[in-house]
Write a protein that holds these residues in place. Structure first.
Motif, mmCIF file in Angstrom:
data_model
loop_
_atom_site.group_PDB
_atom_site.id
_atom_site.type_symbol
_atom_site.label_atom_id
_atom_site.label_comp_id
_atom_site.label_asym_id
_atom_site.label_seq_id
_atom_site.Cartn_x
_atom_site.Cartn_y
_atom_site.Cartn_z
ATOM 1 N N UNK A 122 0.837 -1.080 0.064
ATOM 2 C CA UNK A 122 0.554 -0.313 -0.236
ATOM 3 C C UNK A 122 0.999 1.453 -0.083
ATOM 4 N N UNK A 123 1.902 0.821 0.081
ATOM 5 C CA UNK A 123 2.940 2.375 0.307
ATOM 6 C C UNK A 123 3.049 3.348 -0.758
ATOM 7 N N UNK A 124 2.559 2.919 -1.816
ATOM 8 C CA UNK A 124 2.275 3.550 -2.985
ATOM 9 C C UNK A 124 1.523 4.431 -3.092
ATOM 10 N N UNK A 125 0.731 3.184 -3.137
ATOM 11 C CA UNK A 125 -1.051 4.367 -3.103
ATOM 12 C C UNK A 125 -1.038 5.132 -1.958
ATOM 13 N N UNK A 126 -0.599 5.274 -0.998
ATOM 14 C CA UNK A 126 -0.641 6.191 0.245
ATOM 15 C C UNK A 126 -0.129 6.939 -0.145
ATOM 16 N N UNK A 127 1.282 6.731 -1.117
ATOM 17 C CA UNK A 127 1.848 8.768 -1.141
ATOM 18 C C UNK A 127 1.061 9.049 -2.685
ATOM 19 N N UNK A 128 0.941 8.490 -3.285
ATOM 20 C CA UNK A 128 -0.277 8.930 -4.742
ATOM 21 C C UNK A 128 -1.353 8.970 -5.009
#
Length: 271
Positions: free
Chosen positions: A118-124
């Motif tokens: 989820x880290x990329x979705x959290x930031x984008x």
């Protein structure tokens, strides 16, 4: 038979509507997550619920679906933690999801706990969506302490529709600290925990583990105090027994030159 009041009728209609909408806008499916992710999310949610326990219009949700467009069940996001103000806490606690057009209110705080998936979705994607939804503050945490993200703790505040960084400081000991104006709390990542402090307080809000530890310490303190009391009583009884024994010996065998009743001997007139 008592006739239903207008309030009863409105409440019954509200319950029916909630049931219907819960089916159309259901709760999210449980997501696979690490135990560390789950522990941090659960502890923060518990601390925030405790912190806002006296407010019936501030709702703290953990892993609950937020639907933001009526008629579009796919217009949904599932924050790890969100704090919503201006709503009925009692009502939302009963429902499967939060529907912005139905329940009103405003999302004042969102926390996403990073994972590999989820880290990329959290930031984008989520970051852009939360801005469109008018989320007041958006916080992100890496529960591994830096294995997933460059910054363990970071936060932004929405100003005129754009994200503005909230200062977060890293100490030489590896802890991270930032202040949430939306919550009126300081957030501190330290020794594998996200702690919540009232500004100026030296003690964090209790999480479950800390509360249990405090209870164990209190019970241990009570046991120690009871043991000390019993020991003091035993020593007092032993001292009193020794005093009684010595007094008995003195009564039976008074010192030379003294009568049994404690008076000095009288002179003999014939002497």
């Amino acid at each position: 038979m008592t006739e239903a009041t207008p309030y009863d009728k409105r409440l019954a209609a509200e319950v029916l509507l909630d049931r219907e909408l819960d089916e159309r806008y259901p709760a999210g499916e449980p997501l696979p997550e690490s135990s560390r992710h789950e522990i941090v999310r659960g502890e923060v949610a518990m601390m925030l619920r405790q912190y806002f326990a006296g407010s019936d219009d501030i709702w703290v949700a953990s892993n609950r679906n937020l639907y933001y467009r009526e008629g579009s069940p796919r217009a949904v996001v599932e924050p790890d933690i969100m704090v919503v103000s201006g709503v009925s806490t009692a009502r939302l606690d009963r429902l499967a999801s939060y529907r912005t057009w139905q329940h009103g209110g405003s999302v004042r705080f969102v926390l996403e706990v990073a994972s590999k998936k989820t880290r990329r979705a959290d930031r984008r994607r989520k970051r852009a969506l939360y801005a469109r939804l008018g989320v007041a503050e958006y916080w992100r945490l890496d529960p591994t302490g830096g294995e997933l993200c460059e910054n363990v703790l970071e936060a932004e505040r929405l100003v005129d529709g754009r994200w503005t960084p909230i200062p977060v400081t890293e100490s030489h000991t590896g802890s991270w600290w930032g202040r949430s104006d939306a919550l009126e709390l300081d957030l501190v990542w330290e020794d594998g925990e996200l702690l919540l402090y009232r500004p100026g307080s030296e003690l964090p809000q209790h999480n479950l583990a800390r509360a249990e530890e405090a209870l164990r310490d209190a019970e241990a303190g009570q046991h120690d105090a009871e043991r000390a009391r019993r020991d003091a009583e035993r020593r007092s009884d032993e001292q009193q027994a020794e005093i009684d024994r010595l007094n008995e010996l003195l009564r039976r065998d008074p010192p030379t030159g003294q009568s049994e009743d404690g008076d000095p001997p009288q002179p003999n007139p014939g002497d």
